[in-house]
Design a protein around this motif. Sequence first.
Motif, mmCIF file in Angstrom:
data_model
loop_
_atom_site.group_PDB
_atom_site.id
_atom_site.type_symbol
_atom_site.label_atom_id
_atom_site.label_comp_id
_atom_site.label_asym_id
_atom_site.label_seq_id
_atom_site.Cartn_x
_atom_site.Cartn_y
_atom_site.Cartn_z
ATOM 1 N N GLY A 296 2.129 1.736 -3.458
ATOM 2 C CA GLY A 296 1.063 2.219 -4.332
ATOM 3 C C GLY A 296 0.750 3.687 -4.117
ATOM 4 O O GLY A 296 0.333 4.395 -5.037
ATOM 5 N N LEU A 297 0.967 4.161 -2.899
ATOM 6 C CA LEU A 297 0.728 5.565 -2.570
ATOM 7 C C LEU A 297 1.900 6.462 -2.956
ATOM 8 O O LEU A 297 1.795 7.693 -2.879
ATOM 9 C CB LEU A 297 0.465 5.705 -1.067
ATOM 10 C CG LEU A 297 -0.900 5.208 -0.583
ATOM 11 C CD1 LEU A 297 -0.880 4.998 0.922
ATOM 12 C CD2 LEU A 297 -1.998 6.198 -0.975
ATOM 13 N N GLY A 298 3.026 5.865 -3.328
ATOM 14 C CA GLY A 298 4.176 6.654 -3.744
ATOM 15 C C GLY A 298 5.245 6.855 -2.689
ATOM 16 O O GLY A 298 6.218 7.580 -2.910
ATOM 17 N N TYR A 299 5.098 6.217 -1.522
ATOM 18 C CA TYR A 299 6.127 6.321 -0.494
ATOM 19 C C TYR A 299 7.340 5.485 -0.889
ATOM 20 O O TYR A 299 7.250 4.529 -1.665
ATOM 21 C CB TYR A 299 5.580 5.861 0.858
ATOM 22 C CG TYR A 299 4.571 6.821 1.449
ATOM 23 C CD1 TYR A 299 4.985 7.955 2.145
ATOM 24 C CD2 TYR A 299 3.203 6.600 1.302
ATOM 25 C CE1 TYR A 299 4.064 8.836 2.680
ATOM 26 C CE2 TYR A 299 2.269 7.483 1.831
ATOM 27 C CZ TYR A 299 2.704 8.601 2.515
ATOM 28 O OH TYR A 299 1.790 9.477 3.037
ATOM 29 N N LYS A 300 8.498 5.829 -0.287
ATOM 30 C CA LYS A 300 9.732 5.212 -0.743
ATOM 31 C C LYS A 300 10.375 4.340 0.345
ATOM 32 O O LYS A 300 9.693 3.839 1.236
ATOM 33 C CB LYS A 300 10.680 6.303 -1.230
ATOM 34 C CG LYS A 300 10.055 7.201 -2.310
ATOM 35 C CD LYS A 300 10.973 7.456 -3.420
ATOM 36 C CE LYS A 300 10.362 8.156 -4.623
ATOM 37 N NZ LYS A 300 8.999 8.619 -4.589
ATOM 38 N N ASP A 301 11.700 4.165 0.232
ATOM 39 C CA ASP A 301 12.394 3.176 1.052
ATOM 40 C C ASP A 301 12.365 3.489 2.550
ATOM 41 O O ASP A 301 12.308 2.572 3.372
ATOM 42 C CB ASP A 301 13.843 3.036 0.591
ATOM 43 C CG ASP A 301 13.957 2.371 -0.766
ATOM 44 O OD1 ASP A 301 12.958 1.739 -1.188
ATOM 45 O OD2 ASP A 301 15.019 2.474 -1.402
ATOM 46 N N ALA B 69 0.829 -1.207 0.000
ATOM 47 C CA ALA B 69 0.000 0.000 0.000
ATOM 48 C C ALA B 69 0.865 1.258 0.000
ATOM 49 O O ALA B 69 0.566 2.227 -0.708
ATOM 50 C CB ALA B 69 -0.930 -0.011 1.209
ATOM 51 N N LEU B 70 1.944 1.243 0.791
ATOM 52 C CA LEU B 70 2.854 2.397 0.799
ATOM 53 C C LEU B 70 3.434 2.648 -0.586
ATOM 54 O O LEU B 70 3.510 3.789 -1.051
ATOM 55 C CB LEU B 70 3.988 2.165 1.801
ATOM 56 C CG LEU B 70 3.648 2.260 3.288
ATOM 57 C CD1 LEU B 70 4.879 1.959 4.125
ATOM 58 C CD2 LEU B 70 3.092 3.634 3.646
#
Length: 338
Positions: free
Chosen positions: A208-213, A205-206
């Motif tokens: 898919g939302l555009g969050y990174k490493d 989900a992260l």
Amino acid sequence: MTKEIAVLGAGSWGSVLASVLDENGSHVRLWSYNEKQVAQFNETHTNPKYIKNYTFSESITAYHDLAAAIDGVDYILFVVPTQVTRSVARQVAAILKDRNHSVNIIHASKGIEEKTYLRLSQVLSEEIDPENRQSISVLSGPSQAEDVVTHDITLVTVASDNQRAASEIQDLFMNNYFRVYTSDDVIGVEFGAALKNIIALGAGALYGLGYKDNAKAALMTRGLAEISRLGTSFGANPLTFIGLSGVGDIIVTATSTNSRNWRAGNELGRGESLEAVIKNMGMVIEGVATTRAAYELSKKRGVEMPITSAIYHVLYDGADIKETINQLMTREGRSEIG
């Protein structure tokens, strides 16, 4: 002496474990409830819905008849979805009882039964009479089926209360690409196996939302802390959670695009509904049911699991993912340890 082994469940993991056992010299029978899948496997030696572009050994025979599949075997390996394990075990128990036969039981499924909140070894022990089972063991660890089938280096754990059985199962599976360690911490291995699927949903989900490493590392680390808290409350060894069936399994399941739990989370993060994700996947997403079971169990147990709780509310209460993440990030500050 060559062992006769029935593998129950012809999904990706079940069919690949059947292949490992076959390569190691065991006689393997692969059972599926799906008659068309059985016919295709026996005719073409392929299982394209689950493992693409791979031909299985002709010495593995698929069965639709459960009684024929387990007749006279030394081991039964359950790799069916968590929520049908009890019903399949009940059928197995009746057959074993009728034939007065005793076997070693292994399971390689990863989940917690809904409503009862039982681990799968507990489900199997409830359904299969002691006189018909010599041992119950669990095989788990960081192991994507798509990688194992290409002989990628894979390390897993077999846990059992019966260390003789654990050592024998270690020998059955181990080869130059599939290494098996033994453990006596059945509780820890099963909790690690089941609950990492929740964290994989969150990691997907992260993404898919555009969050990174950074976000992914935070989720995996704090997710592992939650898993450890719940597992140790039942008596698990905390060291198990920094091993293969703990942090190892989280790493592979929460980062691999082969993980159906990660893929499901990714689709949720991109705005798909849970109903659409389940329909599009076409395979069981263990983390969805496990999230509910773990959330309810944590409440009964009085164990704080904020990430699990957040994912539960997204899945089952329609909570907005971005707002849920904001709520997690703005919780009151606290010590990392304790």
